[in-house]
Motif scaffolding. Structure first.
Motif, PDB file in Angstrom:
ATOM      1  N   LYS A 153       0.817  -1.219   0.000  1.00  0.00           N
ATOM      2  CA  LYS A 153       0.000   0.000   0.000  1.00  0.00           C
ATOM      3  C   LYS A 153       0.854   1.274   0.000  1.00  0.00           C
ATOM      4  O   LYS A 153       0.352   2.362  -0.244  1.00  0.00           O
ATOM      5  N   PHE A 154       2.147   1.135   0.289  1.00  0.00           N
ATOM      6  CA  PHE A 154       3.047   2.284   0.328  1.00  0.00           C
ATOM      7  C   PHE A 154       3.522   2.627  -1.085  1.00  0.00           C
ATOM      8  O   PHE A 154       3.835   1.732  -1.872  1.00  0.00           O
ATOM      9  N   GLU A 155       3.590   3.909  -1.387  1.00  0.00           N
ATOM     10  CA  GLU A 155       4.113   4.307  -2.696  1.00  0.00           C
ATOM     11  C   GLU A 155       5.585   3.908  -2.830  1.00  0.00           C
ATOM     12  O   GLU A 155       6.030   3.502  -3.899  1.00  0.00           O
ATOM     13  N   HIS A 156       6.335   4.016  -1.732  1.00  0.00           N
ATOM     14  CA  HIS A 156       7.747   3.650  -1.728  1.00  0.00           C
ATOM     15  C   HIS A 156       7.994   2.658  -0.593  1.00  0.00           C
ATOM     16  O   HIS A 156       7.928   3.029   0.579  1.00  0.00           O
ATOM     17  N   SER A 157       8.254   1.393  -0.953  1.00  0.00           N
ATOM     18  CA  SER A 157       8.565   0.391   0.069  1.00  0.00           C
ATOM     19  C   SER A 157       9.826  -0.359  -0.330  1.00  0.00           C
ATOM     20  O   SER A 157      10.040  -0.663  -1.510  1.00  0.00           O
ATOM     21  N   PHE A 158      10.649  -0.627   0.679  1.00  0.00           N
ATOM     22  CA  PHE A 158      11.951  -1.247   0.452  1.00  0.00           C
ATOM     23  C   PHE A 158      12.233  -2.296   1.518  1.00  0.00           C
ATOM     24  O   PHE A 158      11.849  -2.117   2.677  1.00  0.00           O
ATOM     25  N   ILE A 159      12.938  -3.338   1.121  1.00  0.00           N
ATOM     26  CA  ILE A 159      13.573  -4.245   2.072  1.00  0.00           C
ATOM     27  C   ILE A 159      15.064  -4.085   1.844  1.00  0.00           C
ATOM     28  O   ILE A 159      15.563  -4.307   0.732  1.00  0.00           O
ATOM     29  N   LEU A 160      15.774  -3.653   2.879  1.00  0.00           N
ATOM     30  CA  LEU A 160      17.223  -3.494   2.797  1.00  0.00           C
ATOM     31  C   LEU A 160      17.878  -4.678   3.477  1.00  0.00           C
ATOM     32  O   LEU A 160      17.656  -4.927   4.660  1.00  0.00           O
ATOM     33  N   CYS A 161      18.677  -5.408   2.724  1.00  0.00           N
ATOM     34  CA  CYS A 161      19.356  -6.606   3.219  1.00  0.00           C
ATOM     35  C   CYS A 161      20.808  -6.274   3.535  1.00  0.00           C
ATOM     36  O   CYS A 161      21.528  -5.776   2.672  1.00  0.00           O
ATOM     37  N   GLU A 162      21.215  -6.565   4.757  1.00  0.00           N
ATOM     38  CA  GLU A 162      22.582  -6.287   5.194  1.00  0.00           C
ATOM     39  C   GLU A 162      23.520  -7.424   4.810  1.00  0.00           C
ATOM     40  O   GLU A 162      24.542  -7.628   5.451  1.00  0.00           O
ATOM     41  N   PHE A 163      23.170  -8.135   3.773  1.00  0.00           N
ATOM     42  CA  PHE A 163      23.959  -9.265   3.278  1.00  0.00           C
ATOM     43  C   PHE A 163      23.899  -9.208   1.751  1.00  0.00           C
ATOM     44  O   PHE A 163      23.191  -8.374   1.177  1.00  0.00           O
ATOM     45  N   SER A 164      24.643 -10.096   1.113  1.00  0.00           N
ATOM     46  CA  SER A 164      24.733 -10.058  -0.342  1.00  0.00           C
ATOM     47  C   SER A 164      23.807 -11.077  -0.993  1.00  0.00           C
ATOM     48  O   SER A 164      23.334 -12.014  -0.344  1.00  0.00           O
ATOM     49  N   LEU A 165      23.596 -10.909  -2.277  1.00  0.00           N
ATOM     50  CA  LEU A 165      22.848 -11.892  -3.059  1.00  0.00           C
ATOM     51  C   LEU A 165      23.578 -13.234  -3.026  1.00  0.00           C
ATOM     52  O   LEU A 165      22.948 -14.286  -2.972  1.00  0.00           O
ATOM     53  N   ASP A 166      24.887 -13.191  -3.015  1.00  0.00           N
ATOM     54  CA  ASP A 166      25.697 -14.406  -2.921  1.00  0.00           C
ATOM     55  C   ASP A 166      25.369 -15.174  -1.634  1.00  0.00           C
ATOM     56  O   ASP A 166      25.302 -16.403  -1.642  1.00  0.00           O
ATOM     57  N   ASP A 167      25.142 -14.448  -0.531  1.00  0.00           N
ATOM     58  CA  ASP A 167      24.769 -15.094   0.731  1.00  0.00           C
ATOM     59  C   ASP A 167      23.430 -15.811   0.609  1.00  0.00           C
ATOM     60  O   ASP A 167      23.225 -16.853   1.233  1.00  0.00           O
ATOM     61  N   VAL A 168      22.526 -15.264  -0.193  1.00  0.00           N
ATOM     62  CA  VAL A 168      21.232 -15.914  -0.414  1.00  0.00           C
ATOM     63  C   VAL A 168      21.420 -17.175  -1.245  1.00  0.00           C
ATOM     64  O   VAL A 168      20.947 -18.248  -0.884  1.00  0.00           O
ATOM     65  N   ILE A 169      22.121 -17.045  -2.346  1.00  0.00           N
ATOM     66  CA  ILE A 169      22.297 -18.170  -3.266  1.00  0.00           C
ATOM     67  C   ILE A 169      23.018 -19.331  -2.600  1.00  0.00           C
ATOM     68  O   ILE A 169      22.663 -20.491  -2.810  1.00  0.00           O
ATOM     69  N   LYS A 170      24.014 -19.042  -1.758  1.00  0.00           N
ATOM     70  CA  LYS A 170      24.789 -20.093  -1.098  1.00  0.00           C
ATOM     71  C   LYS A 170      24.193 -20.538   0.235  1.00  0.00           C
ATOM     72  O   LYS A 170      24.777 -21.370   0.922  1.00  0.00           O
ATOM     73  N   PHE A 171      23.042 -19.980   0.601  1.00  0.00           N
ATOM     74  CA  PHE A 171      22.405 -20.298   1.878  1.00  0.00           C
ATOM     75  C   PHE A 171      22.262 -21.819   2.044  1.00  0.00           C
ATOM     76  O   PHE A 171      21.912 -22.513   1.107  1.00  0.00           O
ATOM     77  N   PRO A 172      22.558 -22.364   3.240  1.00  0.00           N
ATOM     78  CA  PRO A 172      22.797 -21.731   4.540  1.00  0.00           C
ATOM     79  C   PRO A 172      24.270 -21.409   4.843  1.00  0.00           C
ATOM     80  O   PRO A 172      24.604 -20.992   5.943  1.00  0.00           O
ATOM     81  N   GLU A 173      25.153 -21.596   3.845  1.00  0.00           N
ATOM     82  CA  GLU A 173      26.565 -21.243   4.016  1.00  0.00           C
ATOM     83  C   GLU A 173      26.687 -19.765   4.395  1.00  0.00           C
ATOM     84  O   GLU A 173      25.952 -18.926   3.876  1.00  0.00           O
ATOM     85  N   ASN A 174      27.580 -19.422   5.284  1.00  0.00           N
ATOM     86  CA  ASN A 174      27.842 -18.041   5.726  1.00  0.00           C
ATOM     87  C   ASN A 174      26.617 -17.335   6.310  1.00  0.00           C
ATOM     88  O   ASN A 174      26.563 -16.118   6.321  1.00  0.00           O
ATOM     89  N   SER A 175      25.648 -18.093   6.792  1.00  0.00           N
ATOM     90  CA  SER A 175      24.412 -17.479   7.290  1.00  0.00           C
ATOM     91  C   SER A 175      24.447 -17.200   8.789  1.00  0.00           C
ATOM     92  O   SER A 175      23.555 -16.546   9.307  1.00  0.00           O
ATOM     93  N   GLY A 176      25.449 -17.732   9.468  1.00  0.00           N
ATOM     94  CA  GLY A 176      25.482 -17.600  10.912  1.00  0.00           C
ATOM     95  C   GLY A 176      24.844 -18.797  11.603  1.00  0.00           C
ATOM     96  O   GLY A 176      24.915 -18.932  12.818  1.00  0.00           O
ATOM     97  N   ILE A 177      24.197 -19.657  10.828  1.00  0.00           N
ATOM     98  CA  ILE A 177      23.619 -20.884  11.388  1.00  0.00           C
ATOM     99  C   ILE A 177      24.778 -21.863  11.595  1.00  0.00           C
ATOM    100  O   ILE A 177      25.545 -22.109  10.666  1.00  0.00           O
TER     101      ILE A 177
END
Length: 164
Positions: free
Chosen positions: A82-106
């Motif tokens: 519903k917001f005209e401007h909405s963002f999710i800011l990730c303090e990690f990289s796309l690489d961290d997502v792709i390689k998940f759960p590697e380097n995730s802190g788990i």
């Protein structure tokens, strides 16, 4: 319109936001207040229904939002739409997502029990951008994410006041 004619903005940080950003008074920012927000972690005073920023500290946090906490997270995404401007800011990289759960802190010993994969996280994040018109930015670090949030606040503040 020059930035000299634009009033300073005040950042609102949600009361539930832990270990987030701190905005002090300088340049175009008048500082920060802490208030309860229904949606997101940050906005600007006077733009509470217009601008929303959600902060994600780690790939592990986003995996939790897309796993065990999917229903509440999806409800938040629906509110963010519903917001005209909405963002999710990730303090990690796309690489961290792709390689998940590697380097995730788990811890390594617990990674074998993780049911969410990097491909699933990526799929969901792309769908959320398309379905809910929310921009997702991989910032790579907390500091970079703070800089992106600050830049968003400046640009939205300038944009809003140039229309008036």
């Amino acid at each position: 319109m020059t930035t000299k004619n634009v009033p300073k903005y005040t950042v609102i940080k949600d009361t539930r936001e832990k270990d987030g950003y701190f905005f002090k008074e300088y340049d175009q920012c008048a500082g920060m207040v802490v208030e309860t927000m229904k949606t997101g972690d940050y906005t600007l005073k006077g733009m509470e229904d217009f601008l929303c920023i959600e902060r994600k500290a780690s790939a592990a946090e986003i995996s939790n939002n897309l796993g065990r906490k999917k229903k509440p997270f999806q409800a938040e995404m629906e509110r963010m739409q519903k917001f005209e401007h909405s963002f999710i800011l990730c303090e990690f990289s796309l690489d961290d997502v792709i390689k998940f759960p590697e380097n995730s802190g788990i811890p390594k010993a617990k990674q074998k029990y993780v049911k969410v994969t990097g491909k699933y996280i990526l799929k969901c994040l792309i769908e959320f951008q398309l379905w809910y018109n929310t921009k997702i930015i991989f910032c790579g670090s907390k500091y970079n994410s703070f800089l992106v949030a600050n830049s968003i606040f400046k640009r939205v503040n300038e944009l809003t006041h140039s229309k008036q």
